[in-house]
Design an enzyme around this catalytic site. Structure first.
Site, PDB file in Angstrom:
ATOM      1  N   HIS A   1       0.842  -1.203   0.000  1.00 38.50           N
ATOM      2  CA  HIS A   1       0.000   0.000   0.000  1.00 38.50           C
ATOM      3  C   HIS A   1       0.875   1.251   0.000  1.00 38.50           C
ATOM      4  O   HIS A   1       0.612   2.201  -0.747  1.00 38.50           O
ATOM      5  CB  HIS A   1      -0.924  -0.029   1.222  1.00 38.50           C
ATOM      6  CG  HIS A   1      -1.933   1.062   1.244  1.00 38.50           C
ATOM      7  ND1 HIS A   1      -1.881   2.084   2.167  1.00 38.50           N
ATOM      8  CD2 HIS A   1      -3.021   1.295   0.466  1.00 38.50           C
ATOM      9  CE1 HIS A   1      -2.910   2.895   1.951  1.00 38.50           C
ATOM     10  NE2 HIS A   1      -3.615   2.443   0.928  1.00 38.50           N
TER      11      HIS A   1
ATOM     12  N   ASP B   1      -6.204   1.589  -2.094  1.00 36.78           N
ATOM     13  CA  ASP B   1      -6.890   1.263  -0.843  1.00 36.78           C
ATOM     14  C   ASP B   1      -7.667  -0.047  -0.959  1.00 36.78           C
ATOM     15  O   ASP B   1      -7.634  -0.886  -0.049  1.00 36.78           O
ATOM     16  CB  ASP B   1      -7.830   2.403  -0.440  1.00 36.78           C
ATOM     17  CG  ASP B   1      -7.094   3.661  -0.014  1.00 36.78           C
ATOM     18  OD1 ASP B   1      -5.853   3.640   0.105  1.00 36.78           O
ATOM     19  OD2 ASP B   1      -7.776   4.688   0.212  1.00 36.78           O
TER      20      ASP B   1
END
EC number: 3.1.1.4
Length: 122
Positions: free
Chosen positions: A46, A88
């Site tokens: 991420h 996300d």
């Protein structure tokens, strides 16, 4: 936005991003070195995804998405908003897949224990 990411995490894992992932291991939260386990590696990926979006406001841009039938679907928007949503979404799904490796001992893990050369590169 971070608030939307938190909702995605809760949808996928049934755990709130704060406190369960906000300071987990060496990468969840502010980032660091040497992911401790698969959950922490999700946060590393991420961070890398956000790192590629240097011209975007990754933490605060509000994007369009839906949570339906067990899936997260990113909606239409600016290029930045669509990319942030995808970062996300992928991370939240990764955290769900890694639930069986989650270790309470890595919650609020001290940065001082995340030393050494990086194990992975983006």
């Amino acid at each position: 936005s971070l608030l939307q990411f938190n909702k995605m995490i809760k949808f996928e894992t049934r755990k709130s991003g704060v406190p369960f992932y906000a300071a987990y291991g060496c990468y969840c939260g502010w980032g660091g070195r040497r992911p401790k386990d698969p959950t922490d590696r999700c946060c590393f990926v991420h961070d890398c995804c956000y790192g590629k979006l240097t011209k975007c406001n990754t933490k605060w841009d509000i994007y369009s998405y839906s949570l339906k039938s067990g899936y997260i679907t990113c909606g239409k928007g600016t290029w930045c908003k669509e990319q942030i949503c995808e970062c996300d979404r992928v991370a939240a799904e990764c955290l769900r897949r890694s639930l069986n490796t989650y270790k309470n001992e890595y919650m609020f893990y001290p940065d001082s224990r995340c030393r050494g050369p990086p194990e992975y590169t983006c």
